[in-house]
Design a protein around this motif. Structure first.
Motif, mmCIF file in Angstrom:
data_model
loop_
_atom_site.group_PDB
_atom_site.id
_atom_site.type_symbol
_atom_site.label_atom_id
_atom_site.label_comp_id
_atom_site.label_asym_id
_atom_site.label_seq_id
_atom_site.Cartn_x
_atom_site.Cartn_y
_atom_site.Cartn_z
ATOM 1 N N SER A 85 0.994 -1.114 0.208
ATOM 2 C CA SER A 85 0.205 0.349 0.188
ATOM 3 C C SER A 85 1.056 1.386 0.085
ATOM 4 O O SER A 85 0.099 2.981 -0.185
ATOM 5 C CB SER A 85 -1.175 0.189 0.984
ATOM 6 O OG SER A 85 0.232 0.453 2.486
ATOM 7 N N GLY A 145 -4.453 5.465 6.608
ATOM 8 C CA GLY A 145 -5.611 5.285 5.837
ATOM 9 C C GLY A 145 -5.728 3.261 5.263
ATOM 10 O O GLY A 145 -6.934 3.020 4.959
ATOM 11 N N ALA A 146 -4.473 3.251 4.770
ATOM 12 C CA ALA A 146 -4.448 1.953 4.075
ATOM 13 C C ALA A 146 -4.704 0.504 5.346
ATOM 14 O O ALA A 146 -4.496 1.234 6.567
ATOM 15 C CB ALA A 146 -3.596 1.213 3.084
ATOM 16 N N HIS A 273 -17.889 8.020 -3.025
ATOM 17 C CA HIS A 273 -17.810 6.943 -3.413
ATOM 18 C C HIS A 273 -18.679 5.868 -1.731
ATOM 19 O O HIS A 273 -18.897 5.032 -1.586
ATOM 20 C CB HIS A 273 -16.076 6.434 -2.865
ATOM 21 C CG HIS A 273 -15.430 5.388 -2.466
ATOM 22 N ND1 HIS A 273 -15.396 4.724 -1.293
ATOM 23 C CD2 HIS A 273 -15.353 4.695 -3.105
ATOM 24 C CE1 HIS A 273 -14.769 3.736 -1.396
ATOM 25 N NE2 HIS A 273 -14.713 3.900 -2.087
ATOM 26 N N SER A 274 -18.864 6.714 -1.132
ATOM 27 C CA SER A 274 -19.634 6.217 0.897
ATOM 28 C C SER A 274 -20.550 6.355 0.941
ATOM 29 O O SER A 274 -21.625 5.722 1.913
ATOM 30 C CB SER A 274 -18.522 6.100 1.402
ATOM 31 O OG SER A 274 -16.713 5.975 1.564
ATOM 32 N N ALA A 328 -14.597 5.242 8.370
ATOM 33 C CA ALA A 328 -14.434 4.487 7.301
ATOM 34 C C ALA A 328 -14.376 5.496 5.904
ATOM 35 O O ALA A 328 -13.516 5.386 4.935
ATOM 36 C CB ALA A 328 -15.493 3.532 6.409
ATOM 37 N N HIS A 331 -10.875 7.396 6.232
ATOM 38 C CA HIS A 331 -9.886 6.091 5.494
ATOM 39 C C HIS A 331 -9.696 6.049 3.789
ATOM 40 O O HIS A 331 -8.883 5.572 3.382
ATOM 41 C CB HIS A 331 -10.261 5.465 6.550
ATOM 42 C CG HIS A 331 -9.978 5.313 7.509
ATOM 43 N ND1 HIS A 331 -9.428 4.863 8.495
ATOM 44 C CD2 HIS A 331 -8.613 6.186 8.021
ATOM 45 C CE1 HIS A 331 -9.442 5.075 9.532
ATOM 46 N NE2 HIS A 331 -8.534 5.717 9.561
ATOM 47 N N ASN A 332 -11.542 6.116 3.107
ATOM 48 C CA ASN A 332 -11.199 5.833 2.002
ATOM 49 C C ASN A 332 -11.294 6.831 0.694
ATOM 50 O O ASN A 332 -11.151 6.915 0.099
ATOM 51 C CB ASN A 332 -12.590 4.770 1.702
ATOM 52 C CG ASN A 332 -12.337 3.158 2.313
ATOM 53 O OD1 ASN A 332 -10.935 3.210 2.449
ATOM 54 N ND2 ASN A 332 -13.237 3.024 2.758
ATOM 55 N N TYR A 334 -8.250 8.335 -0.611
ATOM 56 C CA TYR A 334 -7.756 8.319 -1.741
ATOM 57 C C TYR A 334 -8.638 7.570 -2.772
ATOM 58 O O TYR A 334 -8.141 7.918 -3.719
ATOM 59 C CB TYR A 334 -6.870 7.329 -0.901
ATOM 60 C CG TYR A 334 -5.476 6.659 -2.433
ATOM 61 C CD1 TYR A 334 -4.395 7.805 -2.611
ATOM 62 C CD2 TYR A 334 -5.293 5.842 -2.824
ATOM 63 C CE1 TYR A 334 -4.056 7.661 -3.494
ATOM 64 C CE2 TYR A 334 -4.715 5.333 -3.630
ATOM 65 C CZ TYR A 334 -4.043 5.683 -4.036
ATOM 66 O OH TYR A 334 -3.027 5.754 -5.345
ATOM 67 N N PHE A 335 -9.481 6.416 -2.130
ATOM 68 C CA PHE A 335 -9.803 5.050 -3.041
ATOM 69 C C PHE A 335 -11.626 6.356 -4.184
ATOM 70 O O PHE A 335 -10.989 6.340 -5.249
ATOM 71 C CB PHE A 335 -9.908 3.969 -2.602
ATOM 72 C CG PHE A 335 -8.758 3.848 -2.342
ATOM 73 C CD1 PHE A 335 -8.599 2.741 -2.992
ATOM 74 C CD2 PHE A 335 -8.665 3.182 -1.234
ATOM 75 C CE1 PHE A 335 -7.128 2.276 -2.501
ATOM 76 C CE2 PHE A 335 -7.713 2.484 -0.892
ATOM 77 C CZ PHE A 335 -6.854 2.165 -1.647
ATOM 78 N N ALA A 336 -11.629 7.249 -2.538
ATOM 79 C CA ALA A 336 -13.145 8.077 -3.006
ATOM 80 C C ALA A 336 -12.116 8.835 -4.889
ATOM 81 O O ALA A 336 -12.980 9.130 -5.252
ATOM 82 C CB ALA A 336 -13.514 8.248 -2.107
#
Length: 469
Positions: A85, A145-146, A273-274, A328, A331-332, A334-336
């Motif tokens: 990661s 985050g990961a 994303h969430s 959550a 923490h997500n 980055y991917f969002a």
């Protein structure tokens, strides 16, 4: 357009005798399969994939020591691998060699609840650890985050949203078991709360990014789960107002457990994303730990301060499931952010500055980004002066890569000019190498290089990272 690799990337030939020795030692846990090599040849950095010549899966410190002795004998590069990661190219085998996958070394070895410590193998992840110790009433607070491995977190001196209260890996690693380049096994410290005996080897290896030794076991501090936890979201009319309020909160000494910043672009990406419905303006996310009365008192003090800085609201996440969903989502982030531009290549950067310089640093960085030819987000653990920029680049555009690097260089130099650092938690890897001398000076860098030469005279441990040999 992948980021160009630097010049120190000449692959070394691997003698057949070395591969034969490793195959004999590890059997089916030695692999040259293309799919396995591809899996270990990329991370979350903007750099192109670089495949190792082979991958070995270790199960014990003794196996790692035997592995190191073989690779050192044949001068073969070794790249430790945890969860994959990393963000700055740490695990890319730029000089070829063998990737040492430690993910199967995932046992909790010794829980000393009465001493608030636990010893784990390097492949244990932070979520796994907290799940296994949940019934003790203790928890491990460092939360990048990961779902990173603790060995990798120690190697990169990782941090996270809880650092403002509980510190980073630097403060929370008690002791390490490390395998040296020539295969010796070293325990860096005992579990005593403090010691004045000899050099602090633990701190030398924490943050060394696999260049001085291979971390196989980690002893970390644990903390009591708080009696009461409360979280809140607070929106602001501008980025500067949000950051100014954090500075005042920290200067007042109010003990917040978490205080996270997201700009409007990050909020929009998190909503998508969430599946949240946060107001899409700059916002802060707070969390308070302690007794019920203490949490209420601290929250009220924070509310008073943020209102003075134009806060629009102060919405509570009272239920545990609401807090979990909120964090959550953070923490997500980055991917969002990646979903704002499907098919993009992300370049991330982070800096950390003294808290008094944070507002100006964030404002000026936002001004630089306003003219960028690509989408971006800004998030930060602003309670300790650390923030991150995610730049979403067209992988076929050299112009966008060059523009992102101009912004990165300006940000890093702004941070260093404020007596800050080029990276608060991502680490150096490949991406921040050029800034170390500017930050530390030539003499300090030469001293670091002397350590590398002393610990790893054949330059087999993650070569080509942090600085040139």
């Amino acid at each position: 357009m992948n980021a160009p690799l630097h010049a120190d990337t000449l692959r070394r030939p691997i003698p057949a005798a070395c591969l034969d020795a490793l195959r004999a030692l590890f059997g089916e846990r030695f692999s040259i399969a293309q799919a396995v090599r591809e899996h270990h040849g990329h991370d979350e950095s903007p750099y192109p994939d670089v495949l190792p010549d082979a991958v070995v899966f270790a199960l014990s410190t003794e196996e790692v020591a035997a592995f190191a002795r073989i690779c050192n004998e044949y001068r073969v590069p070794v790249v430790p691998y945890g969860a994959g990661s990393s963000l700055e190219g740490h695990l890319l085998p730029v000089q070829g060699g063998i990737t040492l996958d430690l993910s199967r070394m995932n046992a909790v070895l010794a829980l000393n609840a009465e001493d608030f410590t636990v010893t784990v193998q390097a492949g244990v992840t932070r979520k796994q650890l907290n799940e296994e110790i949940r019934d003790t009433g203790l928890f491990f607070p460092v939360d990048p985050g990961a779902d990173a491995s603790l060995g990798g977190m120690a190697a990169t001196r990782a941090s996270g949203t809880n650092a403002v209260r509980y510190g980073t890996m630097r403060e929370n690693v008690v002791s390490l078991t490390v395998v040296t380049a020539d295969g010796r096994v070293v325990r860096t410290a005992r579990r005593a709360p403090k010691s004045s005996a000899g050099y602090d080897l633990t701190r030398i290896f924490v943050g060394s990014e696999g260049t001085l030794g291979i971390i196989t076991e980690v002893t970390v501090k644990l903390y009591p789960q708080p009696e009461a936890v409360s979280a809140a979201v607070c929106n602001f009319p501008s980025l500067g107002d949000a950051v100014d309020s954090v500075i005042e909160i920290m200067q007042m000494g109010i003990p917040v457990a978490r205080v996270e910043f997201m700009d409007e672009h990050a909020v929009r990406s998190v909503n998508l994303h969430s599946k949240l419905a946060l107001r899409e303006t700059p916002l802060l996310v707070f969390e308070f730990h302690g007794s019920a009365a203490g949490v209420q008192e601290h929250a009220q003090a924070v509310q008073a301060i943020v209102r003075e800085h134009g806060a629009m609201d102060f919405d509570w996440a009272e239920r545990p499931e609401d807090r979990s969903r909120l964090w959550a989502a953070r923490h997500n982030a980055y991917f969002a952010g990646l979903q704002l531009r499907p098919g993009c290549r992300a370049s991330t950067t982070d800096v950390c500055v003294p808290i008094s310089a944070l507002a100006d640093c964030v404002r000026e960085t936002a001004q630089d980004l306003a003219g960028a030819p690509f989408p971006f987000t800004i998030v930060g653990h602003v309670g300790d002066g650390n923030f991150h920029v995610l730049m979403l680049l067209d992988p076929d555009s050299a112009e966008e890569w060059q523009a992102s690097e101009r912004i990165n260089h300006a940000l890093v130099r702004r941070a260093i000019a404020a007596d800050g650092t080029c990276t608060g938690e991502h680490g150096v890897g490949l991406h921040k190498m050029q800034f170390l001398e500017e930050e530390h000076g030539a003499d300090a860098l030469a001293l670091m290089r002397s350590l590398k030469h002393a610990f790893d005279p054949n330059n087999i441990l993650n070569p080509g990272k942090i600085f040139h040999w």
